[in-house]
Write a protein that holds these residues in place. Structure first.
Motif, PDB file in Angstrom:
ATOM      1  N   MET A   1       0.991  -1.402   0.047  1.00  0.00           N
ATOM      2  CA  MET A   1      -0.015   0.058   0.016  1.00  0.00           C
ATOM      3  C   MET A   1       0.983   1.166  -0.112  1.00  0.00           C
ATOM      4  O   MET A   1       1.757   1.125   0.730  1.00  0.00           O
ATOM      5  CB  MET A   1      -0.901  -0.133   1.173  1.00  0.00           C
ATOM      6  N   THR A   2       0.390   2.225  -0.832  1.00  0.00           N
ATOM      7  CA  THR A   2       1.162   3.434  -0.755  1.00  0.00           C
ATOM      8  C   THR A   2       1.090   4.477   0.131  1.00  0.00           C
ATOM      9  O   THR A   2      -0.290   4.896   0.299  1.00  0.00           O
ATOM     10  CB  THR A   2       1.147   3.941  -2.413  1.00  0.00           C
ATOM     11  N   VAL A   3       1.736   4.783   0.980  1.00  0.00           N
ATOM     12  CA  VAL A   3       1.499   5.960   1.974  1.00  0.00           C
ATOM     13  C   VAL A   3       1.486   7.496   1.176  1.00  0.00           C
ATOM     14  O   VAL A   3       1.991   7.700   0.565  1.00  0.00           O
ATOM     15  CB  VAL A   3       2.371   5.805   3.052  1.00  0.00           C
ATOM     16  N   THR A   4       0.296   8.207   1.691  1.00  0.00           N
ATOM     17  CA  THR A   4       0.280   9.482   1.226  1.00  0.00           C
ATOM     18  C   THR A   4       0.446  10.466   2.267  1.00  0.00           C
ATOM     19  O   THR A   4       0.333  10.190   3.886  1.00  0.00           O
ATOM     20  CB  THR A   4      -1.316   9.694   0.601  1.00  0.00           C
ATOM     21  N   THR A  34       6.514  15.323   4.764  1.00  0.00           N
ATOM     22  CA  THR A  34       6.784  14.961   3.745  1.00  0.00           C
ATOM     23  C   THR A  34       6.772  13.588   3.341  1.00  0.00           C
ATOM     24  O   THR A  34       7.232  12.853   4.195  1.00  0.00           O
ATOM     25  CB  THR A  34       8.132  15.500   2.951  1.00  0.00           C
ATOM     26  N   VAL A  35       6.306  12.867   2.386  1.00  0.00           N
ATOM     27  CA  VAL A  35       6.561  11.546   2.073  1.00  0.00           C
ATOM     28  C   VAL A  35       7.331  11.365   0.651  1.00  0.00           C
ATOM     29  O   VAL A  35       7.045  11.672  -0.349  1.00  0.00           O
ATOM     30  CB  VAL A  35       4.965  11.102   1.495  1.00  0.00           C
ATOM     31  N   ASP A  36       8.365  10.562   1.012  1.00  0.00           N
ATOM     32  CA  ASP A  36       9.240  10.283  -0.168  1.00  0.00           C
ATOM     33  C   ASP A  36       9.211   8.589  -0.304  1.00  0.00           C
ATOM     34  O   ASP A  36      10.244   7.857   0.459  1.00  0.00           O
ATOM     35  CB  ASP A  36      10.542  10.768   0.063  1.00  0.00           C
ATOM     36  N   GLY A  37       8.618   8.129  -1.245  1.00  0.00           N
ATOM     37  CA  GLY A  37       8.516   6.744  -1.167  1.00  0.00           C
ATOM     38  C   GLY A  37       7.809   6.052   0.094  1.00  0.00           C
ATOM     39  O   GLY A  37       6.780   6.229   0.567  1.00  0.00           O
ATOM     40  N   ARG A  38       8.626   5.270   0.914  1.00  0.00           N
ATOM     41  CA  ARG A  38       8.218   4.627   1.985  1.00  0.00           C
ATOM     42  C   ARG A  38       8.902   5.368   3.219  1.00  0.00           C
ATOM     43  O   ARG A  38       8.683   4.819   4.484  1.00  0.00           O
ATOM     44  CB  ARG A  38       8.728   3.008   1.821  1.00  0.00           C
ATOM     45  N   VAL A  65       2.946   6.975  12.994  1.00  0.00           N
ATOM     46  CA  VAL A  65       3.091   7.210  11.541  1.00  0.00           C
ATOM     47  C   VAL A  65       3.652   5.676  11.126  1.00  0.00           C
ATOM     48  O   VAL A  65       3.617   5.239  10.054  1.00  0.00           O
ATOM     49  CB  VAL A  65       4.279   8.290  11.134  1.00  0.00           C
ATOM     50  N   ALA A  66       4.655   5.225  11.933  1.00  0.00           N
ATOM     51  CA  ALA A  66       5.493   4.069  11.544  1.00  0.00           C
ATOM     52  C   ALA A  66       4.531   3.024  11.475  1.00  0.00           C
ATOM     53  O   ALA A  66       4.793   2.009  10.904  1.00  0.00           O
ATOM     54  CB  ALA A  66       6.663   3.855  12.726  1.00  0.00           C
ATOM     55  N   ALA A  67       3.388   2.895  12.150  1.00  0.00           N
ATOM     56  CA  ALA A  67       2.380   1.896  12.161  1.00  0.00           C
ATOM     57  C   ALA A  67       1.542   1.891  10.710  1.00  0.00           C
ATOM     58  O   ALA A  67       0.594   0.881  10.563  1.00  0.00           O
ATOM     59  CB  ALA A  67       1.171   2.077  13.273  1.00  0.00           C
ATOM     60  N   LEU A  68       1.598   3.032   9.937  1.00  0.00           N
ATOM     61  CA  LEU A  68       0.847   2.805   8.761  1.00  0.00           C
ATOM     62  C   LEU A  68       1.647   2.113   7.761  1.00  0.00           C
ATOM     63  O   LEU A  68       2.624   1.736   7.583  1.00  0.00           O
ATOM     64  CB  LEU A  68       0.891   4.532   8.053  1.00  0.00           C
ATOM     65  N   PRO A  69       0.272   1.259   6.944  1.00  0.00           N
ATOM     66  CA  PRO A  69       0.688   0.527   6.080  1.00  0.00           C
ATOM     67  C   PRO A  69       1.589   1.069   4.947  1.00  0.00           C
ATOM     68  O   PRO A  69       1.354   2.202   4.525  1.00  0.00           O
ATOM     69  CB  PRO A  69      -0.330  -0.295   5.537  1.00  0.00           C
ATOM     70  N   GLY A  70       2.805   0.472   4.568  1.00  0.00           N
ATOM     71  CA  GLY A  70       3.646   1.280   3.440  1.00  0.00           C
ATOM     72  C   GLY A  70       4.950   1.987   4.025  1.00  0.00           C
ATOM     73  O   GLY A  70       5.791   2.413   3.151  1.00  0.00           O
ATOM     74  N   VAL A  71       4.774   2.294   5.476  1.00  0.00           N
ATOM     75  CA  VAL A  71       5.927   3.357   5.891  1.00  0.00           C
ATOM     76  C   VAL A  71       6.946   2.275   6.447  1.00  0.00           C
ATOM     77  O   VAL A  71       6.958   1.514   7.237  1.00  0.00           O
ATOM     78  CB  VAL A  71       5.403   3.912   7.244  1.00  0.00           C
ATOM     79  N   LEU A 322      -5.832  12.471  -8.688  1.00  0.00           N
ATOM     80  CA  LEU A 322      -5.448  11.987  -7.320  1.00  0.00           C
ATOM     81  C   LEU A 322      -4.148  12.220  -6.952  1.00  0.00           C
ATOM     82  O   LEU A 322      -3.807  12.172  -5.718  1.00  0.00           O
ATOM     83  CB  LEU A 322      -5.749  10.440  -7.397  1.00  0.00           C
ATOM     84  N   ALA A 323      -3.256  11.928  -7.837  1.00  0.00           N
ATOM     85  CA  ALA A 323      -1.597  11.916  -7.576  1.00  0.00           C
ATOM     86  C   ALA A 323      -1.355  13.494  -7.076  1.00  0.00           C
ATOM     87  O   ALA A 323      -0.528  13.849  -5.842  1.00  0.00           O
ATOM     88  CB  ALA A 323      -0.719  11.730  -8.719  1.00  0.00           C
ATOM     89  N   GLY A 324      -2.103  14.589  -7.605  1.00  0.00           N
ATOM     90  CA  GLY A 324      -1.692  15.902  -7.163  1.00  0.00           C
ATOM     91  C   GLY A 324      -2.486  16.302  -5.920  1.00  0.00           C
ATOM     92  O   GLY A 324      -1.821  16.748  -4.777  1.00  0.00           O
ATOM     93  N   ASP A 325      -3.551  15.716  -5.683  1.00  0.00           N
ATOM     94  CA  ASP A 325      -4.278  15.932  -4.314  1.00  0.00           C
ATOM     95  C   ASP A 325      -3.265  15.099  -3.288  1.00  0.00           C
ATOM     96  O   ASP A 325      -3.579  15.640  -2.149  1.00  0.00           O
ATOM     97  CB  ASP A 325      -5.895  15.216  -4.508  1.00  0.00           C
ATOM     98  N   ASN A 326      -2.856  14.264  -3.560  1.00  0.00           N
ATOM     99  CA  ASN A 326      -2.123  13.301  -2.602  1.00  0.00           C
ATOM    100  C   ASN A 326      -0.664  13.996  -2.266  1.00  0.00           C
ATOM    101  O   ASN A 326       0.150  13.449  -1.516  1.00  0.00           O
ATOM    102  CB  ASN A 326      -1.982  11.838  -3.096  1.00  0.00           C
ATOM    103  N   GLY A 327      -0.452  14.794  -3.019  1.00  0.00           N
ATOM    104  CA  GLY A 327       0.729  15.654  -2.707  1.00  0.00           C
ATOM    105  C   GLY A 327       2.187  14.742  -3.619  1.00  0.00           C
ATOM    106  O   GLY A 327       3.124  15.313  -3.214  1.00  0.00           O
ATOM    107  N   THR A 328       1.784  13.904  -4.367  1.00  0.00           N
ATOM    108  CA  THR A 328       2.871  13.359  -5.202  1.00  0.00           C
ATOM    109  C   THR A 328       2.441  13.377  -6.674  1.00  0.00           C
ATOM    110  O   THR A 328       1.609  12.673  -6.963  1.00  0.00           O
ATOM    111  CB  THR A 328       3.162  11.901  -4.851  1.00  0.00           C
TER     112      THR A 328
END
Length: 356
Positions: A1-4, A34-38, A65-71, A322-328
């Motif tokens: 899962m991709t974190v946003t 900021t989110v950079d990949g994982r 935050v560490a508990a989020l899927p994808g992090v 969706l990508a723009g709204d998610n900040g990536t």
């Protein structure tokens, strides 16, 4: 899962600020998310006199935050309030007489304006994706969100928090996805309106150009507001602009205003590098049917009539929004997609032409 960025902010909203009693996001404690990949990074900006109380808060925020899927990695930093806040982006005196010639932005090799005659054609989405595409090609890229009334780049690039200032005069921009960014949206509240007249706009734009520590950049992309008003005129008159790109959707009502934008740049001796047709075609994600919601090919014909290149045709696709709204931006979120390829091709053309 991709974190946003949004999922990170939701996790941080579960952490209570011990001083205000609200959550650390609403209290303005959690900044620069900021989110950079994982990998997720954020700052807790606190009163230095209460650092002991916020140690456990940082630990709880880190764990949430560490508990989020994808992090996979979290970097949470405590920082004190800046002794010197960034300068207010308002002119302290009447506008000075126009300089004899436009000046270069210190450290910036080239300035590239992205404009549109009409609002709502996706100019900011195009700007963010071109900036990320150029950064992916190894260029040192800055992005100035000059749409003072409707700044959207902090959202699109997943950047938050008020920029710091080491001396109360120079502003340190923020950075994500390889792009150094400054926006009025970082200096005001998310729901706060900017109600300024022309001279204040011009003063703010000059400060964001000349008082921001951009560093050494190959290209600074300026995301202009719609139209042909004060911001566009100030940029062209005060700053050496190496080229402009005009974004339009295919229908006639948008092209009418795009022509005015090109005419403005030509009158101000700014080279027009080309046009981009945004929302060019829509392909149904369920059945594959292609439909020209706003028409198709209008920008290509207009570019031919005006004697400027057609740099690309960007499809209308849900993933781009969706990508723009998610900040990536889509270029960073799905670089292998057909939608990202259009922006990467545009970036390649700009590099090959020496514009970036």
């Amino acid at each position: 899962m991709t974190v946003t960025r949004e999922t990170v902010l939701e996790a941080l909203r579960t952490i209570t600020d011990p001083v205000s009693g609200s959550d650390i996001v609403s209290a303005g404690i959690a900044r620069a998310v900021t989110v950079d990949g994982r990998t997720v990074r954020f700052v807790l900006e606190i009163d230095p006199g209460k650092s002991e109380a916020y140690g456990p808060v940082r630990d709880r925020a880190d764990a949430a935050v560490a508990a989020l899927p994808g992090v996979e990695k979290v970097s949470a930093m405590l920082t004190a309030h800046s002794e010197k806040a960034p300068p207010d982006l308002k002119p302290k005196q009447a506008a000075q007489p126009q300089q004899q010639s436009p000046q270069k932005v210190p450290g910036v090799a080239r300035v590239l304006a992205v404009a549109s005659g009409k609002g709502g054609v996706g100019k900011s989405t195009v700007s963010a994706n071109i900036a990320c595409a150029l950064a992916m090609q190894g260029r040192r890229v800055g992005l100035l969100d000059a749409d003072v009334y409707g700044p959207s780049q902090p959202k699109m690039l997943g950047v938050s928090g008020r920029p710091a200032s080491p001396d109360g005069k120079t502003i340190l921009p923020l950075r994500n996805h390889g792009v150094t960014m400054m926006s009025m949206g970082l200096m005001t509240g998310e729901d706060q309106a900017v109600i300024w007249r022309g001279p204040m706009l011009m003063g703010a734009l000059q400060q964001m150009l000349l008082q921001v520590q951009w560093g050494d950049l190959d290209v600074l992309i300026v995301d202009l507001p719609p139209g042909t008003g004060d911001v566009q005129m100030t940029l062209a008159q005060k700053t050496h602009v190496d080229g402009a790109i005009v974004v339009s959707t295919p229908q006639d009502v948008a092209l009418i205003d795009a022509r005015k934008g090109i005419d403005m740049f030509r009158k101000m001796n700014v080279p027009v590098l080309g046009m981009i047709e945004n929302m060019s075609t829509h392909i149904c994600s369920n059945c594959g049917h292609e439909e020209h919601v706003f028409g198709h090919g209008g920008v290509a014909q207009e570019a031919k009539n005006l004697g400027v290149p057609l740099l690309g045709e960007v499809p209308l696709h849900l993933d781009v929004r969706l990508a723009g709204d998610n900040g990536t931006p889509i270029v960073a979120a799905k670089p292998g997609s057909a939608q990202a390829k259009v922006f990467l091709d545009i970036a390649t053309q700009l590099v090959d032409a020496g514009a970036a």
